[in-house]
Design a protein around this motif. Structure first.
Motif, PDB file in Angstrom:
ATOM      1  N   LEU A 161     -49.375  39.709-119.589  1.00  0.00           N
ATOM      2  CA  LEU A 161     -49.445  38.327-120.068  1.00  0.00           C
ATOM      3  C   LEU A 161     -49.100  38.219-121.554  1.00  0.00           C
ATOM      4  N   GLU A 162     -48.720  39.319-122.167  1.00  0.00           N
ATOM      5  CA  GLU A 162     -48.491  39.354-123.607  1.00  0.00           C
ATOM      6  C   GLU A 162     -47.086  38.937-124.032  1.00  0.00           C
ATOM      7  N   SER A 163     -46.103  39.028-123.123  1.00  0.00           N
ATOM      8  CA  SER A 163     -44.730  38.696-123.521  1.00  0.00           C
ATOM      9  C   SER A 163     -43.931  38.222-122.313  1.00  0.00           C
ATOM     10  N   VAL A 164     -42.846  37.539-122.600  1.00  0.00           N
ATOM     11  CA  VAL A 164     -41.954  37.083-121.537  1.00  0.00           C
ATOM     12  C   VAL A 164     -41.369  38.283-120.804  1.00  0.00           C
ATOM     13  N   ALA A 165     -40.934  39.291-121.537  1.00  0.00           N
ATOM     14  CA  ALA A 165     -40.340  40.477-120.906  1.00  0.00           C
ATOM     15  C   ALA A 165     -41.344  41.167-119.981  1.00  0.00           C
ATOM     16  N   ALA A 166     -42.592  41.281-120.416  1.00  0.00           N
ATOM     17  CA  ALA A 166     -43.612  41.919-119.588  1.00  0.00           C
ATOM     18  C   ALA A 166     -43.921  41.069-118.351  1.00  0.00           C
ATOM     19  N   LEU A 167     -43.964  39.758-118.519  1.00  0.00           N
ATOM     20  CA  LEU A 167     -44.192  38.867-117.382  1.00  0.00           C
ATOM     21  C   LEU A 167     -43.047  38.962-116.381  1.00  0.00           C
TER      22      LEU A 167
ATOM     23  N   LEU B 288     -56.199  28.433-121.747  1.00  0.00           N
ATOM     24  CA  LEU B 288     -55.898  27.405-120.744  1.00  0.00           C
ATOM     25  C   LEU B 288     -54.417  27.459-120.371  1.00  0.00           C
ATOM     26  N   ALA B 289     -53.560  27.623-121.359  1.00  0.00           N
ATOM     27  CA  ALA B 289     -52.128  27.742-121.085  1.00  0.00           C
ATOM     28  C   ALA B 289     -51.840  28.991-120.254  1.00  0.00           C
ATOM     29  N   GLN B 290     -52.554  30.083-120.511  1.00  0.00           N
ATOM     30  CA  GLN B 290     -52.380  31.300-119.711  1.00  0.00           C
ATOM     31  C   GLN B 290     -52.747  31.043-118.256  1.00  0.00           C
ATOM     32  N   MET B 291     -53.807  30.287-118.023  1.00  0.00           N
ATOM     33  CA  MET B 291     -54.201  29.971-116.646  1.00  0.00           C
ATOM     34  C   MET B 291     -53.134  29.111-115.970  1.00  0.00           C
ATOM     35  N   ARG B 292     -52.602  28.150-116.701  1.00  0.00           N
ATOM     36  CA  ARG B 292     -51.519  27.321-116.154  1.00  0.00           C
ATOM     37  C   ARG B 292     -50.298  28.184-115.848  1.00  0.00           C
ATOM     38  N   LEU B 293     -50.015  29.110-116.741  1.00  0.00           N
ATOM     39  CA  LEU B 293     -48.874  30.006-116.559  1.00  0.00           C
ATOM     40  C   LEU B 293     -49.072  30.880-115.329  1.00  0.00           C
ATOM     41  N   ILE B 294     -50.252  31.412-115.153  1.00  0.00           N
ATOM     42  CA  ILE B 294     -50.558  32.225-113.973  1.00  0.00           C
ATOM     43  C   ILE B 294     -50.351  31.407-112.706  1.00  0.00           C
ATOM     44  N   ASP B 295     -50.867  30.179-112.696  1.00  0.00           N
ATOM     45  CA  ASP B 295     -50.677  29.298-111.537  1.00  0.00           C
ATOM     46  C   ASP B 295     -49.191  29.079-111.253  1.00  0.00           C
ATOM     47  N   ALA B 296     -48.416  28.840-112.313  1.00  0.00           N
ATOM     48  CA  ALA B 296     -46.984  28.597-112.151  1.00  0.00           C
ATOM     49  C   ALA B 296     -46.271  29.839-111.615  1.00  0.00           C
TER      50      ALA B 296
ATOM     51  N   ARG C 100     -47.147  30.282-107.943  1.00  0.00           N
ATOM     52  CA  ARG C 100     -46.491  29.250-107.134  1.00  0.00           C
ATOM     53  C   ARG C 100     -44.977  29.494-107.048  1.00  0.00           C
ATOM     54  N   GLU C 101     -44.345  29.755-108.183  1.00  0.00           N
ATOM     55  CA  GLU C 101     -42.882  29.899-108.236  1.00  0.00           C
ATOM     56  C   GLU C 101     -42.378  31.189-107.588  1.00  0.00           C
ATOM     57  N   TYR C 102     -43.126  32.266-107.776  1.00  0.00           N
ATOM     58  CA  TYR C 102     -42.630  33.570-107.346  1.00  0.00           C
ATOM     59  C   TYR C 102     -43.451  34.223-106.239  1.00  0.00           C
ATOM     60  N   GLY C 103     -44.528  33.599-105.817  1.00  0.00           N
ATOM     61  CA  GLY C 103     -45.331  34.150-104.737  1.00  0.00           C
ATOM     62  C   GLY C 103     -46.022  35.452-105.089  1.00  0.00           C
ATOM     63  N   VAL C 104     -46.292  35.656-106.371  1.00  0.00           N
ATOM     64  CA  VAL C 104     -46.996  36.863-106.811  1.00  0.00           C
ATOM     65  C   VAL C 104     -48.464  36.527-107.030  1.00  0.00           C
ATOM     66  N   GLU C 105     -49.303  37.538-106.999  1.00  0.00           N
ATOM     67  CA  GLU C 105     -50.718  37.333-107.288  1.00  0.00           C
ATOM     68  C   GLU C 105     -51.052  38.048-108.590  1.00  0.00           C
ATOM     69  N   VAL C 106     -51.613  37.297-109.522  1.00  0.00           N
ATOM     70  CA  VAL C 106     -52.032  37.865-110.800  1.00  0.00           C
ATOM     71  C   VAL C 106     -53.531  38.071-110.716  1.00  0.00           C
ATOM     72  N   ASP C 107     -53.939  39.327-110.675  1.00  0.00           N
ATOM     73  CA  ASP C 107     -55.356  39.681-110.573  1.00  0.00           C
ATOM     74  C   ASP C 107     -55.922  39.856-111.974  1.00  0.00           C
ATOM     75  N   LEU C 108     -56.778  38.926-112.376  1.00  0.00           N
ATOM     76  CA  LEU C 108     -57.360  38.982-113.722  1.00  0.00           C
ATOM     77  C   LEU C 108     -58.415  40.078-113.858  1.00  0.00           C
ATOM     78  N   GLY C 109     -58.771  40.718-112.760  1.00  0.00           N
ATOM     79  CA  GLY C 109     -59.738  41.800-112.798  1.00  0.00           C
ATOM     80  C   GLY C 109     -59.112  43.149-113.104  1.00  0.00           C
ATOM     81  N   THR C 110     -57.807  43.156-113.299  1.00  0.00           N
ATOM     82  CA  THR C 110     -57.099  44.398-113.622  1.00  0.00           C
ATOM     83  C   THR C 110     -56.452  44.260-115.002  1.00  0.00           C
ATOM     84  N   ASP C 111     -55.621  45.208-115.337  1.00  0.00           N
ATOM     85  CA  ASP C 111     -54.887  45.175-116.598  1.00  0.00           C
ATOM     86  C   ASP C 111     -53.997  43.931-116.636  1.00  0.00           C
TER      87      ASP C 111
END
Length: 81
Positions: free
Chosen positions: A67-73, A41-49, A52-63
């Motif tokens: 979502l594993e680390s701050v540096a990777a995000l 649930l927190a991951q979904m909230r993070l994706i939404d944030a 919203r904040e950066y105008g990026v699209e996170v496609d959960l159908g891909t790799d």
């Protein structure tokens, strides 16, 4: 990598997890964020944030290993800007 971007992403992780993970914990983690207590649930909230904040699209159908680390995000956000 942009330090302030990492710090902002860490803050978003903390907010998405309702404070279960602090920004400092997220930044210094040596284990994946879910091992720190970032739930699905927190991951979904993070994706939404991130979207919203950066105008990026996170496609959960891909790799979603970014979502594993701050540096990777932060690297993901940077690559989409």
């Amino acid at each position: 990598m942009n330090r302030s971007l990492n710090e902002h992403v860490a803050q978003l992780v903390s907010e998405a997890s309702d404070g279960a993970v602090t920004p400092d914990e997220a930044l210094s983690a040596s284990v994946p964020l879910p091992a720190l207590g970032v739930t699905s649930l927190a991951q979904m909230r993070l994706i939404d944030a991130l979207e919203r904040e950066y105008g990026v699209e996170v496609d959960l159908g891909t790799d979603v290993s970014h979502l594993e680390s701050v540096a990777a995000l932060a690297a993901f956000v940077e690559s989409k800007r």
